[in-house]
Structure formats: C-alpha cells, structure tokens
Design a protein around this motif. Structure first.
Motif, mmCIF file in Angstrom:
data_model
loop_
_atom_site.group_PDB
_atom_site.id
_atom_site.type_symbol
_atom_site.label_atom_id
_atom_site.label_comp_id
_atom_site.label_asym_id
_atom_site.label_seq_id
_atom_site.Cartn_x
_atom_site.Cartn_y
_atom_site.Cartn_z
ATOM 1 N N LYS A 482 43.741 38.201 36.392
ATOM 2 C CA LYS A 482 44.077 37.481 37.609
ATOM 3 C C LYS A 482 43.288 36.194 37.774
ATOM 4 C CE LYS A 482 44.680 38.305 42.566
ATOM 5 N NZ LYS A 482 44.514 39.285 43.667
ATOM 6 N N GLU A 505 52.657 41.848 34.652
ATOM 7 C CA GLU A 505 52.001 41.976 35.953
ATOM 8 C C GLU A 505 51.330 40.658 36.354
ATOM 9 O OE1 GLU A 505 48.524 44.696 38.109
ATOM 10 O OE2 GLU A 505 49.201 45.139 36.047
ATOM 11 N N TYR A 506 50.735 40.005 35.371
ATOM 12 C CA TYR A 506 50.083 38.711 35.626
ATOM 13 C C TYR A 506 51.111 37.666 36.085
ATOM 14 C CZ TYR A 506 47.784 34.278 34.363
ATOM 15 O OH TYR A 506 47.268 33.009 34.369
ATOM 16 N N ASP A 508 53.983 38.284 37.584
ATOM 17 C CA ASP A 508 54.459 38.643 38.925
ATOM 18 C C ASP A 508 53.525 38.121 40.007
ATOM 19 O OD1 ASP A 508 56.661 39.902 37.883
ATOM 20 O OD2 ASP A 508 55.712 41.889 37.831
ATOM 21 N N GLN A 509 52.243 37.992 39.706
ATOM 22 C CA GLN A 509 51.264 37.518 40.677
ATOM 23 C C GLN A 509 51.167 35.996 40.732
ATOM 24 O OE1 GLN A 509 47.713 39.495 39.346
ATOM 25 N NE2 GLN A 509 48.295 41.486 40.214
ATOM 26 N N ALA A 669 45.294 32.604 46.526
ATOM 27 C CA ALA A 669 45.898 33.931 46.603
ATOM 28 C C ALA A 669 45.074 34.892 47.447
ATOM 29 C CB ALA A 669 46.090 34.493 45.196
#
Length: 804
Positions: A482, A505-506, A508-509, A669
């Motif tokens: 992240k 997953e990375y 999606d963030q 974020a």
C-alpha cells in the motif's frame, strides 16, 4: 417605402398644376403671310414635332419636381439594407450613357455633312428621343434590375413601421471577457459599453422591457418590465476571468426573443408567425463588445446564422467599443520544470512575454514567492526585450523548495492599458519522494528503470524524484504494497498466483502497476486466471521483427505522451525494436501505442481495475537484445517519468489551470477528516467536503485569477493548492473582420455602431427604415437642372439660317 408624415403625400396632387399651366399658357402659332407655302408647311410639321417633344419633357420635369418636393417633406423611409453601389453598378451606370453619347455624336457628325439644317434638327430631335428611350431600357435592365434584386435580398427588416413609439423588447448582452478591461481615456471598454447602454435604455418607449445578460454566465436570460431597474442591472455587469463564447450567448438571446414572441402573440390571440413582429413589440438584441476574436467560437457559425435567418423580426445591433489599433504587452505563458517536486529540489520557471501593436519594447519581469506567513517575497527580476509583435522568454531558478506546496507569481514591473495579463500565478507541490517498488528476478534487470527514476548522483545529494526499492517476485506476496506509489515488474518469469492476487488488491486500492515483458517471461504464468484479472491482454507468442520495427508515436493524446507533443519524439521513434510479445487486448483493455509493422501490433496497453491501472509494455525495458530504448537518452527518461506519473495518478492532479476549469484535488487515502476550506484569491473561504473513501475532491469555483488553497477544516494538517490563470488568447486583442461577422451572423443580418449616436441612427433605420430625404433632395436638384435645360431650349430664339 414608409412615410413618417403620410398626410403630406396628398401633396402629390399638386403635380397636376404644371399640366394645367401648360394647357392654359401653351404658345399659339402666329399667322404670317409667306409665298412658299409648301416649304413652310413642311418646316412647320418638323418644328411642331420637335416642340411637342420638348413640351412633353418639360411637363414631365416640372411634375417630377413637384412630386420630389412632396416626397422629401414626407420623409420617406426604406427598409434597412445595404444600398451602396457595387463596382458593377457604377460601371454599368457609366457604360450605358457613355456608349449612347458616343453613338449620338457619331451619327450627328455624319448627318451634318449630308443634311440641310432643318432636316438635321429634325433627325437630331428624333435621335435624342430614341436614345433616351433605349438608354432608359438598358439602364433598367443592366443596372436598376440587378440593383433591386440585390437590395431585396439584403433587406434586414421588411416589417418596419412608421410608429417609433412602439414598445421594444430589448436584450442587452455584454461581452464580459477579460479583454474588456482594456483602459482608454481612464475608462475600460466595459465601462464605455455600460455608458452607451444606459443612455440608450433611457430613451426606450413606454411599455418596453429589457433583459440584461453577460457572457460570463450560461444561465437563462429573462426579461424584466421595470425599466427603472435596468441602469442598476447594467452597472452590476463586471468583467469575469471565464466567459462563454459569444455565439452561444447570442443564440440564447435569440431563443428568448422567439419564446417571448410566441407567448406574447398567443396571449394577444394573433398569429405567432416568424415573418413579422405580430405581437406589437419591436424585438432587438444589442451585443456590446470589443469584437475580440477570442470571445467567439469559430467552429459553431452555422447555428446562429440559421437561427437569425429564420427569424427576421429580431434585429441585431453590434456596439463596437474596441480600439484600433490596441497596444499591449503581457505575460501569456508560464512553464514549470515540474509541478510536483521532492523536498529540497530546484525549480525552473519560464515565462513568455508577448507584445501586440507596439514596436520594440523592454519590460522588467519580477518573481515573487509566497512565504510561510502568506506574504509575497521578491526573489529576483529579469529584463526582457520584445521586438515588434513577437514573444520573448524569461527564466528564473529557485533552489531548495520546501512543502507541502509553494506558490508564487511572475509579474511585470510596469503596467499598461490591459492589466490582467501583467501577472501569472503558479503552484508547485513539494513532497517527500514517492516510494516505488521495482520487481525483477535480478537487480541487473532493474538497473535501467531504477536509474531513470532515481539517478545515483541525485540519490547521493538527496534530490532524487523517487525512492526506488528493488525486490524479487516473492516480495509481492510477503509484504504490504500500500505504501508504494507504483510497482514495476521487469521481465519477471512468474509472479505466482499469490503475487498476482496481491497486485489485484493493490490496484483496487488505487495503485499503479507497470509490466515490461522480455525473454524470461513464462507465458503460461501470464495466462493464469489470477494474471488475466489484471493484465490488459493475453500473451499469444514471442515474436521477432525482421527487419526491425519502431514505435508508432503519431498520436500523442494519451496522458503518457501528452507532454511529448511539445518535447518531440524523434529519439523514441528511431529506436529499433527487434523482439516483442504479440498480445491480444482484453475487452476492457485499450491500446496506448503500436509498432510500425503491417499488423500494427500493440506496443503499450492499459487496463483499469478498481481505483488503479495496469500498463504493459510488450517489449523489454532493458538491453537484452529486444530493443535499445535506454539509448534514446533523455526521452527514455521522460517516458519512464511520464509512465510513473500516470500510474501514481499525479498527472491527473492539475495544479495550474485556466479560469473556469474544474480542478481535481487528490486526497490522501488515510486522511481522517473529509471537511475542507477552499481559500480563494479574494480571501473568501468556502466550505467543501468529500465523500468517505473518495480519492479526490472536485473544485468548480475557479472564477478568480490567482492562487487557491484547500486546507483541512478539522485541525487537519492537509494542505493542497492550485493556481488559476487567464486564457492567453485574451491578450492577443485580434479583432473580428467584416467577413468574420458575416460568417457568424449572416451578411446584412446585423448593424454595427461605434457610438451612441451611431447606434441611435442604426436603431431608427431598423425600426422605421432608412430615410431617403437627402437622396430625394439631390434628385430634385438634378430634375431642376434638367427642367432649366429643357426650358432654355424650349424658349430660345431660333438661330438664323446662313445666307447663300
């Protein structure tokens, strides 16, 4: 034609007076004894015929004189149109009488040698009558008829009325663009327009209604029946940094007139046709402008022209308050070495100075930065020399920037008539270098990309733009990703399903992944379901170009290549590509660039997933025999940097924009607070907020020139900024020509005035037509001269015959 005094037309009956006088006072022949009766009778018939012709012409001339006097006093008006003579009209008007005069003189000269005087006089009289008749027919056919057709086609208001007191539905549309700030004789062009509008509105007839609008707003235009409030609405119009094209605002004004015309006609129970003003209102639109070309949109000319052609009862008046020539020197451009820099970096600022309407000029440009206390501090100055209507460049350097933002301005030390372009604002975001994860099977495979992102010498001095970390493919699944702004996979054989899932997953963030292929790539690993979940295409085969191909970079619209439109791509275009992976794009994938082979094989592909994106380069980014991209020098470094900015979405955070543009402010974020304050250049503070989890906040209130800040409202340390500058086209002061206006509005479909007196004359022509009293007076003078000539010839004593 329409008379302003219709009762005076009864005076046309006076044309009968010359007829009566001629009948009562006509000459009677005297009886004289003479022996040669036969000869006398022949001469008498010839003389009577000649005298009858002169008698008839003299009668017509006197009747015409009386009629012209009556018509001139009645003040006849004709519809507004272009009544000027063209070159063809003038040529025809001179050619017809010239040819007939030459024919007359030639025939008379020949007859003088052959005929006796009495026969010559008889033939000459007949010739004059015949040539006058032929000349009249030719003039009507060659000059009058084409002139009448042209005038009929250019009539702008065929439904004029003699009543000047009819109420008016007037739309006052002000050009409120920045060029209207031009000051002359202590008055801006907008102030000059407002003065003309106030004087004109004060003279509108009772029952009129007025709508006041400007080019800054795109809202609906509304009529107000209270003429007393019109001066206040006119005075409230102000110059705005962002304006709508005048074409669009004129279309809105015409639509308002059409809708109001139909509604008023329906309420009155009359036919709401589009051929006449059947609702008892004179409909007028006034555009008060400096005719600067920057205020118009040249690609939308047909709609407004067609709209005006369909509704001839709407009169359009252009009030030109501009100056010719207009002189100006302004800052028309500002370029930063980079709007996002790491802490302690150096910034280069380049400004463009442009001159218009001047000879050689010299100006001093000053650089100011805003310090931590919010005060402008001068950093330096440079003199610049501009030759004629050209541009010149000025450059400043600032060292050791601190963050989180740094704002400033370039300013001209001296002022000129147009003040808005004497200053340019800028914002730089200063932050810790973003962390980048470089994944490769060996550090050697990552060397070129790591050196491009963080050169060794800059790393040692602490001025590297990025902080790069090399890792093996196993690192993808074993740690958190992240914190990285972007992740690069360089010729990785097999990231493993766990690695692909971690990258998904990375993404999606909101992360960004760049994948460069190569000879070590294991094709089945890149065709697994986990890999296809993030890749923009399927790997089909590893192929070789023979002979080598190149990158096809003719289209530079993608954000990665957008800056290359200014930089050029000569070095990248000449790099030979020897090997590549043939890739079939996925349905949700897109091709960013292709190769020059006959199949136009994809070279760079992109795919969006969640809040992030994946970029795939189908060749390698190192010297493994696939290509020699690192040899492209600085353009290779620029390409890696632009890919990095696109992956981290830093390129989407515009920090320096034009007035009226939307600004996307990127949010952290992990930012806890979602309420902010927008600080505008005018010291106003506007509360704004972002939804939970939103990666950005959109600011639309960019209606002031200067530096803006977005700060956290709940004691948050969050600070972002951006700068708003004017459109550089506003400084050029290029004016529309008559041909441009004809193209936008239609030839003869508008009237142009430059003063209140000229406007009132044009409006009178539009309402009651153009008076032709002056033309009738000149025609009367010509008729009197003709009458005198005929009368002199009619009453002159006959010349004695020469004795033999």
């Amino acid at each position: 034609m329409t008379p302003q005094h219709p009762l005076l037309l009864y005076g046309l009956a006076l044309t009968a007076v010359p007829v009566v006088l001629h009948l009562l006072l006509r000459a009677r022949p005297k009886r004289l004894p003479f022996p040669a009766l036969r000869l006398i009778q022949l001469r008498r018939r010839q003389n009577v015929q000649r005298l009858q012709l002169r008698h008839f012409l003299l009668l017509l001339a006197r009747m015409a004189a009386v009629a012209l006097i009556v018509l001139a006093v009645a003040r006849l008006s004709v519809p507004a149109a272009d009544y000027s003579l063209t070159g063809r009209d003038i040529l025809g008007g001179l050619l017809v009488p010239g040819c007939l005069a030459a024919l007359y003189m030639g025939l008379v000269r020949g007859w003088r040698r052959k005929l006796p005087p009495h026969a010559l006089a008889h033939r000459r009289s007949l010739l004059r009558a015949g040539l006058c008749l032929v000349g009249g027919l030719l003039f009507a056919l060659l000059v009058a008829w084409p002139y009448q057709r042209r005038i009929a086609a250019s009539v702008t208001q065929p439904t004029i009325t003699a009543n000047q007191n009819l109420p008016v539905a007037a739309v006052l549309l002000f050009d409120s663009s920045l060029s209207m700030q031009y000051r002359f004789e202590s008055k801006t062009r907008l102030e000059a327009a407002q003065e003309i509008a106030r004087r004109h509105v004060s003279g509108l007839p009772y029952g009129s209604k007025v709508a006041v609008a400007d080019s800054a707003s795109d809202g609906p235009i509304r009529f107000q029946s209270d003429l007393g409030g019109a001066p206040a609405r006119i005075a409230a119009v102000a110059v705005q940094p962002a304006s709508r094209p005048l074409n669009d605002r004129l279309e809105a004004a015409v639509e308002l007139q059409i809708e109001d015309h139909e509604r008023t006609a329906a309420d009155a129970g009359s036919d709401s046709n589009h051929s006449s003003a059947s609702d008892g209102l004179v409909r007028e639109i006034y555009l008060l402008t400096d005719l600067a070309a920057s205020g118009w949109r040249p690609d939308q000319t047909h709609r407004l022209k067609a709209q005006l052609a369909r509704n001839p009862y709407v009169n359009v008046y252009l009030v030109d308050v501009g100056l010719t020539p207009a002189a100006n020197v302004g800052l028309t451009g500002l370029l930063l070495s980079d709007p996002t820099l790491p802490l302690g970096s150096d910034l280069t600022i380049r400004g463009t100075v442009a001159a218009t309407g001047l000879g050689d000029a010299e100006r001093t440009i000053e650089l100011y930065l805003v310090n931590d206390a919010g005060k402008l501090v001068k950093q330096g100055q440079e003199a610049v020399h501009i030759k004629g209507d050209t541009t010149a460049q000025v450059e400043f350097a600032v060292q050791g920037l601190t963050g989180p933002i740094r704002q400033g301005e370039l300013r001209m030390a001296s002022s000129d008539p147009l003040g808005f372009d004497d200053v340019r604002y800028f914002t730089v975001q200063v932050q810790a270098p973003p962390e980048v994860l470089i994944v490769a099977d060996s550090r050697a495979n990552a060397r070129f990309v790591m050196e491009a992102l963080a050169p060794s010498e800059l790393v040692r001095t602490g001025k590297a733009r990025y902080r790069c970390t090399w890792a093996s493919p196993d690192r993808l699944a074993s740690g958190t990703l992240k914190k990285f702004a972007a992740i690069w996979l360089l010729n990785v054989a097999d990231p493993k399903p766990a690695g692909w899932n971690a990258l998904a997953e990375y993404l999606d963030q909101g992360g960004g992944v760049a994948i460069a292929l190569g000879g070590r790539v294991n094709q089945p690993a890149y065709l697994s379901p986990a890999a296809l979940a993030i890749l923009p295409g399927k790997l089909l085969a590893s192929l070789k170009f023979n002979p080598p191909e190149f990158l096809d970079l003719n289209e530079l619209t993608h954000p990665i290549f957008k800056r290359f439109a200014d930089w050029g791509v000569a070095d990248l275009n000449t790099v030979e590509i020897h090997r590549y992976w043939r890739v079939a794009p996925e349905p949700d994938g897109s091709v960013v660039a292709r190769y020059t082979d006959r199949r136009s094989a994809p070279a760079i592909l992109e795919r969006l997933r969640g809040k992030g994106r994946t970029i795939v380069f189908t060749s390698s980014l190192g010297r493994q025999g696939w290509n020699d991209l690192p040899a492209a020098g600085w353009q290779f470094l620029a390409l890696i940097d632009q890919i990095m900015k696109h992956l981290s979405q830093a390129s989407e955070a515009e920090l320096n924009v034009q007035a009226g543009a939307e600004v996307r402010v990127l949010l952290d974020a992990n930012l806890p607070g979602r309420r902010f304050l927008l600080r505008k250049p005018g010291k106003q503070q506007i509360p704004i907020s972002a939804p939970a989890g939103a990666p950005e906040i959109v600011v639309r209130e960019t209606d002031q020139l200067g530096n803006y800040q977005v700060i956290g409202a709940d004691d948050s340390p969050f600070v972002r900024g951006f700068s708003v500058n004017p459109d550089p086209n506003e400084s050029r002061l290029a004016r529309l020509t008559a041909d441009n206006l004809d193209e936008f509005l239609g030839k003869g479909r508008y009237s142009l005035a430059t003063s209140i007196e000229g406007l009132e004359r044009k409006v009178q022509e539009g309402r009651v037509g153009r008076e032709i009293a002056a033309s009738l007076v000149w025609l009367l003078v010509l008729v009197f001269l003709f009458e005198q000539l005929i009368a002199t010839r009619f009453y002159e004593a006959p010349a004695p015959h020469p004795t033999r």
